[in-house]
Design a protein around this motif. Structure first.
Motif, PDB file in Angstrom:
ATOM      1  N   MET A 257       0.844  -1.187   0.000  1.00  0.00           N
ATOM      2  CA  MET A 257       0.000   0.000   0.000  1.00  0.00           C
ATOM      3  C   MET A 257       0.879   1.236   0.000  1.00  0.00           C
ATOM      4  N   CYS A 258       0.310   2.361   0.159  1.00  0.00           N
ATOM      5  CA  CYS A 258       1.027   3.629   0.105  1.00  0.00           C
ATOM      6  C   CYS A 258       1.755   3.888   1.431  1.00  0.00           C
ATOM      7  N   ARG A 259       3.035   4.138   1.371  1.00  0.00           N
ATOM      8  CA  ARG A 259       3.808   4.371   2.583  1.00  0.00           C
ATOM      9  C   ARG A 259       3.515   5.716   3.224  1.00  0.00           C
ATOM     10  N   ASN A 260       2.873   6.624   2.514  1.00  0.00           N
ATOM     11  CA  ASN A 260       2.569   7.936   3.070  1.00  0.00           C
ATOM     12  C   ASN A 260       1.373   7.910   4.004  1.00  0.00           C
ATOM     13  N   ILE A 261       0.608   6.845   4.001  1.00  0.00           N
ATOM     14  CA  ILE A 261      -0.543   6.750   4.885  1.00  0.00           C
ATOM     15  C   ILE A 261      -0.048   6.212   6.226  1.00  0.00           C
ATOM     16  N   LYS A 262      -0.197   7.011   7.263  1.00  0.00           N
ATOM     17  CA  LYS A 262       0.296   6.662   8.593  1.00  0.00           C
ATOM     18  C   LYS A 262      -0.833   6.131   9.464  1.00  0.00           C
ATOM     19  N   THR A 263      -0.461   5.342  10.459  1.00  0.00           N
ATOM     20  CA  THR A 263      -1.423   4.866  11.447  1.00  0.00           C
ATOM     21  C   THR A 263      -1.981   6.060  12.202  1.00  0.00           C
ATOM     22  N   LEU A 264      -3.291   6.102  12.350  1.00  0.00           N
ATOM     23  CA  LEU A 264      -3.939   7.233  13.009  1.00  0.00           C
ATOM     24  C   LEU A 264      -4.638   6.839  14.309  1.00  0.00           C
ATOM     25  N   PHE A 265      -4.715   5.561  14.594  1.00  0.00           N
ATOM     26  CA  PHE A 265      -5.449   5.084  15.766  1.00  0.00           C
ATOM     27  C   PHE A 265      -4.558   5.032  17.005  1.00  0.00           C
ATOM     28  N   ASN A 266      -5.131   5.368  18.130  1.00  0.00           N
ATOM     29  CA  ASN A 266      -4.530   5.220  19.455  1.00  0.00           C
ATOM     30  C   ASN A 266      -3.329   6.141  19.664  1.00  0.00           C
ATOM     31  N   PHE A 267      -3.489   7.406  19.312  1.00  0.00           N
ATOM     32  CA  PHE A 267      -2.464   8.399  19.572  1.00  0.00           C
ATOM     33  C   PHE A 267      -2.995   9.446  20.530  1.00  0.00           C
ATOM     34  N   ASP A 268      -2.101  10.040  21.279  1.00  0.00           N
ATOM     35  CA  ASP A 268      -2.446  11.143  22.154  1.00  0.00           C
ATOM     36  C   ASP A 268      -1.622  12.328  21.720  1.00  0.00           C
ATOM     37  N   PRO A 269      -2.183  13.401  21.200  1.00  0.00           N
ATOM     38  CA  PRO A 269      -3.615  13.634  20.984  1.00  0.00           C
ATOM     39  C   PRO A 269      -4.133  12.840  19.785  1.00  0.00           C
ATOM     40  N   PRO A 270      -5.453  12.625  19.737  1.00  0.00           N
ATOM     41  CA  PRO A 270      -6.059  11.848  18.644  1.00  0.00           C
ATOM     42  C   PRO A 270      -5.834  12.497  17.281  1.00  0.00           C
ATOM     43  N   ALA A 271      -6.015  11.704  16.248  1.00  0.00           N
ATOM     44  CA  ALA A 271      -5.865  12.190  14.870  1.00  0.00           C
ATOM     45  C   ALA A 271      -6.826  13.343  14.611  1.00  0.00           C
ATOM     46  N   THR A 272      -6.347  14.320  13.872  1.00  0.00           N
ATOM     47  CA  THR A 272      -7.173  15.479  13.532  1.00  0.00           C
ATOM     48  C   THR A 272      -7.936  15.202  12.235  1.00  0.00           C
ATOM     49  N   GLU A 273      -8.918  16.043  11.968  1.00  0.00           N
ATOM     50  CA  GLU A 273      -9.672  15.942  10.713  1.00  0.00           C
ATOM     51  C   GLU A 273      -8.737  16.078   9.512  1.00  0.00           C
ATOM     52  N   ASP A 274      -7.769  16.979   9.611  1.00  0.00           N
ATOM     53  CA  ASP A 274      -6.817  17.178   8.514  1.00  0.00           C
ATOM     54  C   ASP A 274      -5.981  15.928   8.255  1.00  0.00           C
ATOM     55  N   GLU A 275      -5.553  15.251   9.306  1.00  0.00           N
ATOM     56  CA  GLU A 275      -4.763  14.026   9.140  1.00  0.00           C
ATOM     57  C   GLU A 275      -5.598  12.926   8.494  1.00  0.00           C
ATOM     58  N   ILE A 276      -6.845  12.816   8.899  1.00  0.00           N
ATOM     59  CA  ILE A 276      -7.739  11.807   8.326  1.00  0.00           C
ATOM     60  C   ILE A 276      -7.991  12.120   6.856  1.00  0.00           C
ATOM     61  N   GLU A 277      -8.238  13.377   6.537  1.00  0.00           N
ATOM     62  CA  GLU A 277      -8.479  13.756   5.145  1.00  0.00           C
ATOM     63  C   GLU A 277      -7.230  13.554   4.287  1.00  0.00           C
ATOM     64  N   ALA A 278      -6.054  13.837   4.835  1.00  0.00           N
ATOM     65  CA  ALA A 278      -4.807  13.627   4.081  1.00  0.00           C
ATOM     66  C   ALA A 278      -4.609  12.147   3.776  1.00  0.00           C
ATOM     67  N   ALA A 279      -4.924  11.280   4.731  1.00  0.00           N
ATOM     68  CA  ALA A 279      -4.813   9.843   4.497  1.00  0.00           C
ATOM     69  C   ALA A 279      -5.821   9.398   3.437  1.00  0.00           C
ATOM     70  N   ALA A 280      -7.036   9.941   3.493  1.00  0.00           N
ATOM     71  CA  ALA A 280      -8.057   9.611   2.495  1.00  0.00           C
ATOM     72  C   ALA A 280      -7.619  10.061   1.108  1.00  0.00           C
ATOM     73  N   LEU A 281      -7.039  11.250   1.015  1.00  0.00           N
ATOM     74  CA  LEU A 281      -6.553  11.756  -0.259  1.00  0.00           C
ATOM     75  C   LEU A 281      -5.464  10.849  -0.824  1.00  0.00           C
ATOM     76  N   GLN A 282      -4.521  10.424   0.000  1.00  0.00           N
ATOM     77  CA  GLN A 282      -3.467   9.519  -0.452  1.00  0.00           C
ATOM     78  C   GLN A 282      -4.047   8.192  -0.934  1.00  0.00           C
ATOM     79  N   PHE A 283      -5.040   7.690  -0.212  1.00  0.00           N
ATOM     80  CA  PHE A 283      -5.680   6.428  -0.579  1.00  0.00           C
ATOM     81  C   PHE A 283      -6.371   6.534  -1.938  1.00  0.00           C
ATOM     82  N   VAL A 284      -7.135   7.603  -2.142  1.00  0.00           N
ATOM     83  CA  VAL A 284      -7.843   7.802  -3.415  1.00  0.00           C
ATOM     84  C   VAL A 284      -6.847   8.030  -4.551  1.00  0.00           C
TER      85      VAL A 284
END
Length: 91
Positions: A1-28
């Motif tokens: 898969m794409c190496r630019n997509i990082k794990t976003l679960f179980n971090f303190d502080p939690p993943a932001t909307e921007d991080e989730i959208e960036a991962a979605a953009l890389q996936f698409v």
């Protein structure tokens, strides 16, 4: 898969909307093969990014764990150490 997509679960502080959208953009981008879509595909491309982002947010909100959240700074330092060992680079 794409190496630019990082794990976003179980971090303190939690993943932001921007991080989730960036991962979605890389996936698409990976699925479609487009870095930037043509005008003809632009609407479908960005709709897919939004839908993947929504699904990813729902997934992250639904997941549970008993493990302590990971610290972002510690994980960044570990990644730097792995990269230095792997690529022989130092900062």
């Amino acid at each position: 898969m794409c190496r630019n997509i990082k794990t976003l679960f179980n971090f303190d502080p939690p993943a932001t909307e921007d991080e989730i959208e960036a991962a979605a953009l890389q996936f698409v981008r990976k699925l479609s093969g487009f870095n930037t879509p043509s005008k003809a595909n632009e609407e479908a491309f960005y709709r897919a990014v939004q839908e993947v982002s929504d699904v990813a947010k729902n997934l992250l909100d639904s997941l549970v764990t008993n493990v302590e959240p990971r610290n972002r700074e510690v994980e960044i330092e570990r990644a730097r150490a792995r990269n230095a060992k792997r690529f022989g680079t130092t900062e």
